[in-house]
Motif scaffolding. Structure first.
Motif, PDB file in Angstrom:
ATOM      1  N   ASP A  39       1.031  -1.102  -0.013  1.00 54.00           N
ATOM      2  CA  ASP A  39      -0.237   0.058   0.023  1.00 54.00           C
ATOM      3  C   ASP A  39       0.849   1.356   0.055  1.00 54.00           C
ATOM      4  OD1 ASP A  39      -2.738  -1.435   2.206  1.00 54.00           O
ATOM      5  OD2 ASP A  39      -2.076  -1.394   0.012  1.00 54.00           O
ATOM      6  N   SER A  40       1.998   1.201   0.783  1.00 55.18           N
ATOM      7  CA  SER A  40       2.824   2.288   0.843  1.00 55.18           C
ATOM      8  C   SER A  40       3.492   2.814  -0.444  1.00 55.18           C
ATOM      9  CB  SER A  40       3.979   2.061   1.807  1.00 55.18           C
ATOM     10  OG  SER A  40       4.490   1.062   1.299  1.00 55.18           O
ATOM     11  N   VAL A  41       3.384   1.938  -1.573  1.00 50.98           N
ATOM     12  CA  VAL A  41       4.196   2.186  -2.710  1.00 50.98           C
ATOM     13  C   VAL A  41       3.110   2.520  -3.900  1.00 50.98           C
ATOM     14  CG1 VAL A  41       6.524   1.322  -2.026  1.00 50.98           C
ATOM     15  CG2 VAL A  41       4.820   0.005  -3.402  1.00 50.98           C
ATOM     16  N   LYS A  42       1.906   1.885  -4.045  1.00 49.54           N
ATOM     17  CA  LYS A  42       0.808   1.794  -4.701  1.00 49.54           C
ATOM     18  C   LYS A  42       0.987   3.379  -5.563  1.00 49.54           C
ATOM     19  CE  LYS A  42      -2.129  -2.069  -3.664  1.00 49.54           C
ATOM     20  NZ  LYS A  42      -3.354  -2.263  -3.090  1.00 49.54           N
ATOM     21  N   GLY A  43       0.928   3.495  -6.795  1.00 45.21           N
ATOM     22  CA  GLY A  43       0.867   4.556  -7.488  1.00 45.21           C
ATOM     23  C   GLY A  43       2.008   4.890  -7.843  1.00 45.21           C
ATOM     24  N   ARG A  44       3.146   4.759  -6.998  1.00 42.52           N
ATOM     25  CA  ARG A  44       4.663   5.215  -7.363  1.00 42.52           C
ATOM     26  C   ARG A  44       5.358   4.454  -7.910  1.00 42.52           C
ATOM     27  NH1 ARG A  44       7.177   6.938  -2.941  1.00 42.52           N
ATOM     28  NH2 ARG A  44       6.262   5.244  -1.587  1.00 42.52           N
ATOM     29  N   PHE A  45       5.428   3.192  -7.525  1.00 42.46           N
ATOM     30  CA  PHE A  45       6.147   2.268  -8.145  1.00 42.46           C
ATOM     31  C   PHE A  45       5.564   0.954  -9.060  1.00 42.46           C
ATOM     32  CE2 PHE A  45       9.047   1.641  -4.030  1.00 42.46           C
ATOM     33  CZ  PHE A  45       9.340   3.127  -3.904  1.00 42.46           C
ATOM     34  N   THR A  46       6.522   0.839 -10.066  1.00 45.89           N
ATOM     35  CA  THR A  46       6.098  -0.111 -10.978  1.00 45.89           C
ATOM     36  C   THR A  46       7.126  -1.272 -11.070  1.00 45.89           C
ATOM     37  OG1 THR A  46       4.792   1.802 -12.094  1.00 45.89           O
ATOM     38  CG2 THR A  46       5.325  -0.340 -13.316  1.00 45.89           C
ATOM     39  N   ILE A  47       6.404  -2.618 -11.169  1.00 46.36           N
ATOM     40  CA  ILE A  47       7.632  -3.546 -11.557  1.00 46.36           C
ATOM     41  C   ILE A  47       7.171  -4.171 -13.131  1.00 46.36           C
ATOM     42  CG2 ILE A  47       5.824  -5.266 -10.550  1.00 46.36           C
ATOM     43  CD1 ILE A  47       8.187  -6.988  -9.418  1.00 46.36           C
ATOM     44  N   SER A  48       8.374  -4.562 -13.465  1.00 49.19           N
ATOM     45  CA  SER A  48       8.064  -5.036 -14.979  1.00 49.19           C
ATOM     46  C   SER A  48       9.237  -5.887 -15.105  1.00 49.19           C
ATOM     47  CB  SER A  48       8.285  -3.737 -15.872  1.00 49.19           C
ATOM     48  OG  SER A  48       9.344  -3.211 -15.812  1.00 49.19           O
ATOM     49  N   ARG A  49       9.156  -6.710 -16.280  1.00 45.15           N
ATOM     50  CA  ARG A  49      10.152  -7.710 -16.583  1.00 45.15           C
ATOM     51  C   ARG A  49      10.493  -7.800 -17.915  1.00 45.15           C
ATOM     52  NH1 ARG A  49       9.815 -13.261 -14.143  1.00 45.15           N
ATOM     53  NH2 ARG A  49       7.820 -12.591 -13.674  1.00 45.15           N
ATOM     54  N   ASP A  50      11.709  -7.838 -18.369  1.00 44.47           N
ATOM     55  CA  ASP A  50      12.311  -7.867 -19.756  1.00 44.47           C
ATOM     56  C   ASP A  50      12.935  -9.097 -19.819  1.00 44.47           C
ATOM     57  OD1 ASP A  50      13.956  -7.673 -22.029  1.00 44.47           O
ATOM     58  OD2 ASP A  50      14.395  -5.452 -21.704  1.00 44.47           O
ATOM     59  N   ASN A  51      12.169  -9.992 -20.432  1.00 43.90           N
ATOM     60  CA  ASN A  51      12.753 -11.542 -20.723  1.00 43.90           C
ATOM     61  C   ASN A  51      14.051 -11.646 -21.766  1.00 43.90           C
ATOM     62  OD1 ASN A  51      10.672 -12.400 -19.066  1.00 43.90           O
ATOM     63  ND2 ASN A  51       9.102 -12.521 -21.074  1.00 43.90           N
ATOM     64  N   ALA A  52      14.033 -10.554 -22.556  1.00 46.63           N
ATOM     65  CA  ALA A  52      15.429 -10.566 -23.470  1.00 46.63           C
ATOM     66  C   ALA A  52      16.435 -10.227 -22.750  1.00 46.63           C
ATOM     67  CB  ALA A  52      15.021  -9.720 -24.835  1.00 46.63           C
TER      68      ALA A  52
END
Length: 123
Positions: A62-75
């Motif tokens: 909850d403390s980071v929602k809207g500010r942090f984004t997790i993503s993945r680059d498989n390459a």
């Protein structure tokens, strides 16, 4: 040798941004659940974000929602944590971890951990 290596930490002013990277060697991250955790001095480690195997879902504290984004680059066999609008309370050592499961919820067994990268938010 199976290894996770975090990078991208540093000193940033409040309101600034950083992008953390979690790079894997010896295994393919796309087949794992990946989590980001942090631990501030004198505090317990807490979960920050998680991305499920196959990127079916993500979740955030909850403390980071809207500010942090997790993503993945498989390459690149790398998972990222984009951190925006940083606050002093985000200061901590950030760790990534991998679990050979499918989902972020439930009893996740984090089998692999990186060494951590320091994030300091201060003016």
């Amino acid at each position: 040798q199976l290894q996770l290596v975090e990078s991208g930490g540093g000193l940033v002013q409040p309101g600034g941004s950083l992008r953390l990277s979690c790079a894997a060697s010896g295994f393919t991250l796309n087949y794992y659940v990946i989590g980001w955790f942090r631990q501030a001095p004198g505090k317990e480690r807490e979960g920050v974000s998680c991305i499920s195997r196959g990127d079916r879902s993500t979740n955030y504290a909850d403390s980071v929602k809207g500010r942090f984004t997790i993503s993945r680059d498989n390459a690149k066999n790398t998972v990222y944590l984009q951190m925006n609008s940083l606050k002093p309370e985000d200061t901590a050592v950030y760790y990534c971890a991998a679990s050979p499961g499918f989902y972020c919820s439930g009893d996740v067994s984090w089998g692999y951990w990186g060494q951590g990268t320091q994030v300091t938010v201060s003016s």
